[in-house]
Motif scaffolding. Structure first.
Motif, short mmCIF file in Angstrom:
data_model
loop_
_atom_site.label_atom_id
_atom_site.label_comp_id
_atom_site.label_asym_id
_atom_site.label_seq_id
_atom_site.Cartn_x
_atom_site.Cartn_y
_atom_site.Cartn_z
N LEU A 132 31.63 1.63 15.67
CA LEU A 132 31.38 0.47 16.49
C LEU A 132 31.42 -0.77 15.91
O LEU A 132 31.87 -1.60 16.42
CB LEU A 132 30.29 0.88 17.35
CG LEU A 132 30.28 1.69 18.78
CD1 LEU A 132 29.04 1.81 19.41
CD2 LEU A 132 31.32 0.88 19.67
N CYS A 133 30.55 -0.81 14.86
CA CYS A 133 30.28 -1.96 14.25
C CYS A 133 31.78 -2.72 13.50
O CYS A 133 31.94 -3.88 13.64
CB CYS A 133 29.24 -1.90 12.99
SG CYS A 133 27.53 -1.62 13.51
N ASP A 134 32.72 -1.60 13.19
CA ASP A 134 33.83 -2.06 12.52
C ASP A 134 34.61 -2.82 13.83
O ASP A 134 35.27 -3.99 13.57
CB ASP A 134 34.76 -0.98 12.14
CG ASP A 134 34.19 -0.50 10.70
OD1 ASP A 134 33.38 -1.29 10.28
OD2 ASP A 134 34.43 0.64 10.26
N GLY A 135 34.83 -2.42 15.19
CA GLY A 135 35.10 -2.75 16.08
C GLY A 135 34.57 -4.24 16.59
O GLY A 135 35.45 -4.78 16.86
N TRP A 136 33.48 -4.35 16.38
CA TRP A 136 32.77 -5.53 16.92
C TRP A 136 32.78 -6.72 15.47
O TRP A 136 32.74 -7.76 15.84
CB TRP A 136 31.16 -5.44 16.62
CG TRP A 136 30.70 -4.57 17.85
CD1 TRP A 136 31.42 -4.21 18.87
CD2 TRP A 136 29.76 -3.84 18.12
NE1 TRP A 136 31.06 -3.38 19.91
CE2 TRP A 136 29.56 -3.05 19.21
CE3 TRP A 136 28.47 -3.56 17.19
CZ2 TRP A 136 28.72 -2.28 19.57
CZ3 TRP A 136 27.52 -2.91 17.56
CH2 TRP A 136 27.47 -2.18 18.69
N GLY A 137 33.66 -6.23 14.47
CA GLY A 137 33.73 -7.15 13.49
C GLY A 137 32.41 -7.47 12.66
O GLY A 137 32.20 -8.43 12.04
N GLU A 138 31.59 -6.50 12.47
CA GLU A 138 30.04 -6.76 12.09
C GLU A 138 29.87 -5.67 10.59
O GLU A 138 30.44 -4.52 10.65
CB GLU A 138 28.96 -6.60 13.06
CG GLU A 138 28.89 -7.36 13.96
CD GLU A 138 28.50 -8.90 13.90
OE1 GLU A 138 28.31 -9.08 12.60
OE2 GLU A 138 28.43 -9.67 14.58
N PRO A 139 29.24 -6.23 9.80
CA PRO A 139 29.08 -5.56 8.55
C PRO A 139 28.25 -4.18 8.76
O PRO A 139 27.05 -4.54 9.37
CB PRO A 139 28.45 -6.48 7.63
CG PRO A 139 27.83 -7.50 8.34
CD PRO A 139 28.62 -7.73 9.89
N ALA A 140 28.77 -3.28 8.23
CA ALA A 140 27.79 -2.11 8.32
C ALA A 140 28.08 -1.15 7.08
O ALA A 140 29.11 -1.35 6.31
CB ALA A 140 28.41 -1.03 9.48
N ILE A 141 26.79 -0.58 6.73
CA ILE A 141 27.02 0.40 5.55
C ILE A 141 26.78 1.81 5.97
O ILE A 141 25.80 2.14 6.72
CB ILE A 141 25.96 -0.03 4.65
CG1 ILE A 141 25.87 -1.50 4.21
CG2 ILE A 141 25.58 0.91 3.28
CD1 ILE A 141 24.49 -1.90 3.61
N SER A 142 27.64 2.60 5.52
CA SER A 142 27.66 4.14 6.08
C SER A 142 26.48 4.72 5.24
O SER A 142 26.52 4.74 3.85
CB SER A 142 28.83 4.54 5.48
OG SER A 142 28.98 6.16 5.91
N ALA A 143 25.53 5.22 5.74
CA ALA A 143 24.46 5.80 5.15
C ALA A 143 25.04 7.15 4.53
O ALA A 143 24.51 7.64 3.24
CB ALA A 143 23.42 6.23 6.05
N ARG A 144 25.84 7.72 5.01
CA ARG A 144 26.22 8.91 4.38
C ARG A 144 27.21 8.76 3.05
O ARG A 144 26.59 9.46 1.98
CB ARG A 144 27.50 9.83 5.31
CG ARG A 144 26.77 10.58 6.31
CD ARG A 144 27.65 11.56 7.20
NE ARG A 144 27.15 12.05 8.32
CZ ARG A 144 26.79 13.27 8.21
NH1 ARG A 144 26.84 14.02 6.94
NH2 ARG A 144 26.24 13.90 9.11
N ARG A 145 27.85 7.68 2.99
CA ARG A 145 28.77 7.13 1.88
C ARG A 145 27.48 6.90 0.82
O ARG A 145 27.78 6.88 -0.42
CB ARG A 145 29.63 6.20 2.21
CG ARG A 145 30.43 5.82 1.01
CD ARG A 145 31.46 4.63 1.54
NE ARG A 145 32.38 5.44 2.56
CZ ARG A 145 33.15 4.77 3.24
NH1 ARG A 145 33.69 3.47 2.74
NH2 ARG A 145 33.94 5.36 3.95
#
Length: 210
Positions: A132-145
């Protein structure tokens, strides 16, 4: 003498008028001169304040790309990807799952408008929120990664957490706290300064000076 006093008074007044200094006229002239001086001083002060603000804005815009530890965006990509600066840097973050997407969206909207610009983002605890954040163009960090290679209890915590709202589910809420602590510790190990806030709060100004 009593009969001549009014004539004398009128005569004296006439002389004063001819000389240009009627009683009260001089004080009125001084008052106007003082008022004009005050207005000119205020105009000069206003111009000076505007000039200082202009210089301050220019300096801030320059600093935004040269002082990453103060929560500013930096051009170099680091271990978190191109949307985040390389350490050492200051990150303003929140956590979330897809069940909190409305809160997260509101948090991101406000964080993006803080000036000087923050290095902000979301630590997504599930892949749905990250997408969803990628679609919004907003920065996100994958907790799993971020927590790849951690103990087996990490995978168990993610499996137990799911993607819903877990505040009222004691077992899942404990797993959420566990993952938050591990993710924060990992960011500190990487060399970041981290400022965390819940997704149901918003930033209206730069929190880092405080």
């Amino acid at each position: 003498g009593q009969l001549e006093s009014p004539r004398l008074g009128r005569h004296a007044g006439k002389c004063c008028e001819q000389e240009g200094w009627m009683p009260g006229s001089r004080s009125r002239s001084l008052s106007l001169a003082l008022l004009l001086s005050l207005l000119l001083a205020l105009a000069a002060l206003h111009a000076a304040v505007r000039a200082l603000r202009s210089r301050s804005s220019t300096a801030t815009a320059t600093t935004a790309f040269t002082a990453p530890r103060e929560g500013r965006a930096a051009p170099a990509a680091g271990p978190l990807g191109g949307r985040f600066p390389a350490p050492p840097a200051s990150l303003t973050l929140t956590f979330g799952t897809v069940g909190l997407k409305d809160f997260v969206s509101n948090w991101l909207w406000h964080a993006a408008r803080v000036r000087p610009r923050l290095s902000y983002g979301v630590i997504a605890l599930d892949d749905e929120l990250r997408r969803l954040c990628d679609g919004w163009g907003e920065p996100a960090i994958s907790a799993r990664r971020l927590l790849t290679g951690g103990p087996a209890s990490v995978d168990a915590a993610f499996a137990a957490l799911g993607g819903g709202y877990v505040r009222d589910e004691r077992g899942k809420f404990k797993q959420l706290g566990y993952l938050k602590a591990l993710a924060t510790a990992r960011l500190l190990e990487l060399g970041f300064d981290v400022l965390l806030s819940d997704a149901d709060a918003v930033w209206l100004g730069d929190p880092w000076p405080w």
